[in-house]
Design a protein around this motif. Structure first.
Motif, mmCIF file in Angstrom:
data_model
loop_
_atom_site.group_PDB
_atom_site.id
_atom_site.type_symbol
_atom_site.label_atom_id
_atom_site.label_comp_id
_atom_site.label_asym_id
_atom_site.label_seq_id
_atom_site.Cartn_x
_atom_site.Cartn_y
_atom_site.Cartn_z
ATOM 1 N N GLU A 77 72.420 41.885 103.281
ATOM 2 C CA GLU A 77 71.920 43.139 103.840
ATOM 3 C C GLU A 77 70.399 43.066 103.969
ATOM 4 O OE1 GLU A 77 72.282 47.926 102.862
ATOM 5 O OE2 GLU A 77 72.791 46.494 101.307
ATOM 6 N N ASP A 78 69.857 43.627 105.028
ATOM 7 C CA ASP A 78 68.406 43.693 105.207
ATOM 8 C C ASP A 78 67.810 44.440 104.011
ATOM 9 O OD1 ASP A 78 65.800 44.665 105.838
ATOM 10 O OD2 ASP A 78 66.247 44.602 107.976
ATOM 11 N N LEU A 81 66.067 47.760 104.873
ATOM 12 C CA LEU A 81 67.045 48.776 105.251
ATOM 13 C C LEU A 81 67.712 49.328 103.997
ATOM 14 C CD1 LEU A 81 68.539 50.321 107.448
ATOM 15 C CD2 LEU A 81 70.135 48.402 107.610
ATOM 16 N N TRP A 82 68.016 48.463 103.011
ATOM 17 C CA TRP A 82 68.609 48.913 101.751
ATOM 18 C C TRP A 82 67.670 49.861 101.013
ATOM 19 C CZ3 TRP A 82 67.084 48.414 96.653
ATOM 20 C CH2 TRP A 82 68.013 48.876 95.709
ATOM 21 N N SER A 125 64.006 43.841 96.221
ATOM 22 C CA SER A 125 64.275 43.908 97.660
ATOM 23 C C SER A 125 62.991 43.788 98.467
ATOM 24 C CB SER A 125 65.000 45.211 98.011
ATOM 25 O OG SER A 125 66.293 45.192 97.470
ATOM 26 N N GLN A 128 61.990 40.189 98.325
ATOM 27 C CA GLN A 128 62.903 39.443 99.189
ATOM 28 C C GLN A 128 62.521 39.603 100.655
ATOM 29 O OE1 GLN A 128 66.998 40.653 98.841
ATOM 30 N NE2 GLN A 128 67.694 39.253 100.423
ATOM 31 N N ALA A 129 61.995 40.775 101.019
ATOM 32 C CA ALA A 129 61.603 41.044 102.404
ATOM 33 C C ALA A 129 60.251 40.431 102.752
ATOM 34 C CB ALA A 129 61.572 42.546 102.657
ATOM 35 N N ASP A 176 60.079 54.121 107.088
ATOM 36 C CA ASP A 176 59.949 52.920 107.920
ATOM 37 C C ASP A 176 58.483 52.550 108.115
ATOM 38 O OD1 ASP A 176 62.684 52.778 108.111
ATOM 39 O OD2 ASP A 176 62.785 53.488 110.192
ATOM 40 N N HIS A 180 56.980 49.001 106.814
ATOM 41 C CA HIS A 180 56.448 48.049 107.789
ATOM 42 C C HIS A 180 54.929 47.966 107.774
ATOM 43 C CE1 HIS A 180 60.139 46.690 109.509
ATOM 44 N NE2 HIS A 180 60.573 47.934 109.558
ATOM 45 N N LEU A 192 63.074 49.923 111.535
ATOM 46 C CA LEU A 192 64.373 49.408 111.133
ATOM 47 C C LEU A 192 65.456 50.004 112.017
ATOM 48 C CD1 LEU A 192 63.954 49.839 107.285
ATOM 49 C CD2 LEU A 192 63.730 47.731 108.579
ATOM 50 N N SER A 193 66.569 49.287 112.167
ATOM 51 C CA SER A 193 67.676 49.822 112.964
ATOM 52 C C SER A 193 68.405 50.886 112.215
ATOM 53 C CB SER A 193 68.686 48.748 113.307
ATOM 54 O OG SER A 193 68.144 47.491 113.398
#
Length: 193
Positions: A77-78, A81-82, A125, A128-129, A176, A180, A192-193
């Protein structure tokens, strides 16, 4: 027949669950220890033997909402986004429990008692991103402050919102932007989507 004061199985967990049900129906401000005791079918003294005050109860309710908002990240999972979904899940729980957002955002529950597992999962997370460890700490702090402000403003109805966007969509946009704006030096990343 068992007297209310001797009801077997009375626990802090049952008290908190029942309090959250009442808060969902009537709001945190209208919750009383007497009303809670009546709902539980116990004496007021029995409730106070488990929870010393309404403030202590609301702190426990806030912690329970944090715990309930946590969902483990899925592999693949992104991670950003999580993180966004974690914040929005908490937001949705707080909207469903009127009055808890302002209590949590203005208390030590928000600042110092967020579930450590949730805090560490968000931090992992972010790393990780692509965030550095130092940057992940800063993003975590910015998200915490933004979320506290958003929760304080969540009492405003969408009718009062002059942007034409729902409060929820504005919060998602803010999250978001934060994720970002601080992401690995790429301030121009798409939402993010």
């Amino acid at each position: 027949m068992t007297s209310p004061a001797a009801r077997p199985g009375l626990s802090i967990e049952l008290i908190v669950d029942t309090a959250l049900q009442l808060i969902a129906k009537h709001g945190a401000d209208r919750l009383s220890m007497r009303q809670l005791s009546a709902e539980l079918g116990v004496s007021l003294g029995a409730t106070y033997r488990h929870v010393p005050s309404k403030e202590a109860l609301l702190t426990l309710c806030g912690r329970a909402l944090y715990e309930r908002s946590y969902t483990s990240p899925d592999h693949g999972e992104d991670p950003l986004l999580w993180v966004r979904e974690q914040v929005m899940h908490l937001y949705d729980l707080l909207v469903a429990h009127p009055g808890m957002a302002s209590r949590m955002a203005s208390s030590t529950v928000f600042a110092g008692n967020v579930d450590p597992e949730l805090q560490e999962a968000v931090r992992r997370s972010l790393i990780q991103a692509g965030h550095s460890e130092e940057n992940a700490d800063m993003v975590g702090l910015v998200l915490t402050l933004f979320t506290a402000g958003a929760l304080m403003a969540s009492g405003r109805s969408d009718a009062e919102n002059t942007s034409g966007l729902s409060t929820r969509s504005l919060i998602v946009t803010g999250i978001d932007f934060i994720l970002h704006s601080y992401a690995a030096g790429d301030a121009g990343a798409p939402p993010l989507s």
